[in-house]
Scaffold this motif. Structure first.
Motif, PDB file in Angstrom:
ATOM      1  N   GLY A 154     -16.495 -10.470  28.750  1.00  0.00           N
ATOM      2  CA  GLY A 154     -16.192 -10.424  27.321  1.00  0.00           C
ATOM      3  C   GLY A 154     -16.201 -11.826  26.764  1.00  0.00           C
ATOM      4  N   ILE A 155     -17.199 -12.118  25.912  1.00  0.00           N
ATOM      5  CA  ILE A 155     -17.361 -13.470  25.363  1.00  0.00           C
ATOM      6  C   ILE A 155     -17.647 -13.393  23.861  1.00  0.00           C
ATOM      7  N   HIS A 156     -17.327 -14.460  23.171  1.00  0.00           N
ATOM      8  CA  HIS A 156     -17.611 -14.517  21.734  1.00  0.00           C
ATOM      9  C   HIS A 156     -19.115 -14.641  21.484  1.00  0.00           C
ATOM     10  N   CYS A 216     -20.691 -16.566  19.508  1.00  0.00           N
ATOM     11  CA  CYS A 216     -20.722 -17.809  18.711  1.00  0.00           C
ATOM     12  C   CYS A 216     -19.844 -17.716  17.464  1.00  0.00           C
ATOM     13  N   ASP A 217     -18.866 -16.834  17.491  1.00  0.00           N
ATOM     14  CA  ASP A 217     -17.975 -16.584  16.367  1.00  0.00           C
ATOM     15  C   ASP A 217     -16.679 -16.034  16.956  1.00  0.00           C
ATOM     16  N   ASN A 218     -15.552 -16.617  16.579  1.00  0.00           N
ATOM     17  CA  ASN A 218     -14.296 -16.200  17.197  1.00  0.00           C
ATOM     18  C   ASN A 218     -13.638 -15.003  16.514  1.00  0.00           C
ATOM     19  N   THR A 219     -14.401 -14.253  15.711  1.00  0.00           N
ATOM     20  CA  THR A 219     -13.884 -13.027  15.099  1.00  0.00           C
ATOM     21  C   THR A 219     -14.485 -11.783  15.747  1.00  0.00           C
ATOM     22  N   ALA A 220     -15.111 -11.959  16.892  1.00  0.00           N
ATOM     23  CA  ALA A 220     -15.679 -10.821  17.620  1.00  0.00           C
ATOM     24  C   ALA A 220     -15.792 -11.179  19.089  1.00  0.00           C
ATOM     25  N   THR A 221     -15.828 -10.141  19.909  1.00  0.00           N
ATOM     26  CA  THR A 221     -16.063 -10.292  21.337  1.00  0.00           C
ATOM     27  C   THR A 221     -17.162  -9.322  21.735  1.00  0.00           C
ATOM     28  N   VAL A 222     -18.114  -9.823  22.509  1.00  0.00           N
ATOM     29  CA  VAL A 222     -19.213  -9.006  23.010  1.00  0.00           C
ATOM     30  C   VAL A 222     -18.984  -8.804  24.507  1.00  0.00           C
ATOM     31  N   PHE A 223     -19.052  -7.555  24.931  1.00  0.00           N
ATOM     32  CA  PHE A 223     -18.976  -7.231  26.354  1.00  0.00           C
ATOM     33  C   PHE A 223     -20.399  -6.993  26.826  1.00  0.00           C
ATOM     34  N   VAL A 224     -20.834  -7.809  27.781  1.00  0.00           N
ATOM     35  CA  VAL A 224     -22.224  -7.798  28.231  1.00  0.00           C
ATOM     36  C   VAL A 224     -22.255  -8.107  29.721  1.00  0.00           C
ATOM     37  N   ASN A 225     -23.255  -7.591  30.397  1.00  0.00           N
ATOM     38  CA  ASN A 225     -23.376  -7.840  31.825  1.00  0.00           C
ATOM     39  C   ASN A 225     -23.684  -9.320  32.063  1.00  0.00           C
ATOM     40  N   THR A 226     -22.968  -9.903  33.002  1.00  0.00           N
ATOM     41  CA  THR A 226     -23.139 -11.324  33.305  1.00  0.00           C
ATOM     42  C   THR A 226     -24.574 -11.649  33.696  1.00  0.00           C
ATOM     43  N   ARG A 227     -25.230 -10.761  34.435  1.00  0.00           N
ATOM     44  CA  ARG A 227     -26.605 -11.068  34.855  1.00  0.00           C
ATOM     45  C   ARG A 227     -27.539 -11.204  33.643  1.00  0.00           C
ATOM     46  N   ASP A 228     -27.270 -10.453  32.551  1.00  0.00           N
ATOM     47  CA  ASP A 228     -28.084 -10.593  31.347  1.00  0.00           C
ATOM     48  C   ASP A 228     -27.829 -11.927  30.666  1.00  0.00           C
ATOM     49  N   VAL A 229     -26.574 -12.358  30.653  1.00  0.00           N
ATOM     50  CA  VAL A 229     -26.245 -13.663  30.068  1.00  0.00           C
ATOM     51  C   VAL A 229     -26.908 -14.769  30.884  1.00  0.00           C
ATOM     52  N   VAL A 230     -26.804 -14.681  32.209  1.00  0.00           N
ATOM     53  CA  VAL A 230     -27.398 -15.698  33.083  1.00  0.00           C
ATOM     54  C   VAL A 230     -28.906 -15.763  32.871  1.00  0.00           C
ATOM     55  N   LYS A 231     -29.541 -14.623  32.749  1.00  0.00           N
ATOM     56  CA  LYS A 231     -30.993 -14.601  32.531  1.00  0.00           C
ATOM     57  C   LYS A 231     -31.358 -15.330  31.233  1.00  0.00           C
ATOM     58  N   LEU A 232     -30.606 -15.075  30.167  1.00  0.00           N
ATOM     59  CA  LEU A 232     -30.858 -15.765  28.891  1.00  0.00           C
ATOM     60  C   LEU A 232     -30.693 -17.279  29.039  1.00  0.00           C
ATOM     61  N   LEU A 233     -29.627 -17.684  29.710  1.00  0.00           N
ATOM     62  CA  LEU A 233     -29.351 -19.124  29.850  1.00  0.00           C
ATOM     63  C   LEU A 233     -30.381 -19.808  30.735  1.00  0.00           C
ATOM     64  N   LYS A 234     -30.792 -19.136  31.800  1.00  0.00           N
ATOM     65  CA  LYS A 234     -31.821 -19.715  32.675  1.00  0.00           C
ATOM     66  C   LYS A 234     -33.147 -19.836  31.943  1.00  0.00           C
ATOM     67  N   GLU A 235     -33.506 -18.803  31.177  1.00  0.00           N
ATOM     68  CA  GLU A 235     -34.746 -18.872  30.393  1.00  0.00           C
ATOM     69  C   GLU A 235     -34.693 -20.020  29.393  1.00  0.00           C
TER      70      GLU A 235
END
Length: 162
Positions: free
Chosen positions: A129-131, A133-152
């Protein structure tokens, strides 16, 4: 570059990345976040934006909210120079974020690709569960999807035990 909540949602949707978003009041600390009584509190991430004493290296540390990060121990384990929290000016310059909105998604705005990411190994293959880029919401997303975005994007990423 500054990314908005709408930019992050568009990125997730364009890539068919499954997510759940929860809107809430603006929060600035992990304690305020937990007081919001949003679903999945065990998946909430604590994000620390730190730098070395010479302002040469910047790091984003993302861990489970209940973990304590000792910067001296982190330094010894990862061979960095002495560490301290980065300033709000550094946060805006490096990731286009404001205080309270620190998130791995901010790496997508790190044009120099010079922020090194350390993710808690306990998040591997789990939902975080991460923001958005805005501290008025939280997005729940699979870590592997986040890692893929950051690696790309091109930033250095490490899974470590915290």
């Amino acid at each position: 570059m500054v990314l908005t909540k709408e930019d992050i949602i568009r990125i997730l949707e364009d890539r068919n990345i499954k997510y759940e978003m929860v809107e809430h009041q603006a929060v600035y600390t992990i304690d305020e976040m937990l007081d919001c009584e949003i679903p999945h509190p065990e998946q909430i991430a604590k994000n620390l934006f730190i730098r070395d004493d010479k302002k040469r290296k910047y790091y984003l540390i993302t861990c489970l909210e209940d973990k304590k990060i000792n910067l001296k121990e982190f330094r010894n384990e990862h061979g960095t120079r002495p560490l301290t929290f980065a300033s709000e000016d550094d946060l805006m310059a490096k990731m286009g974020l404001t205080r309270g909105a620190v998130t791995p998604f901010g790496i997508l705005a790190n044009e120099e690709k010079d922020v090194i990411v350390y993710l808690d190994k306990d998040y591997e293959n789990k939902i975080m569960g991460i923001h958005p880029c805005d501290n008025t919401a939280t997005v729940f997303v699979n870590t592997r999807d986040v890692v893929k975005l950051l690696k790309e994007h091109g930033n250095e990423i490490h899974f470590v035990k915290m």
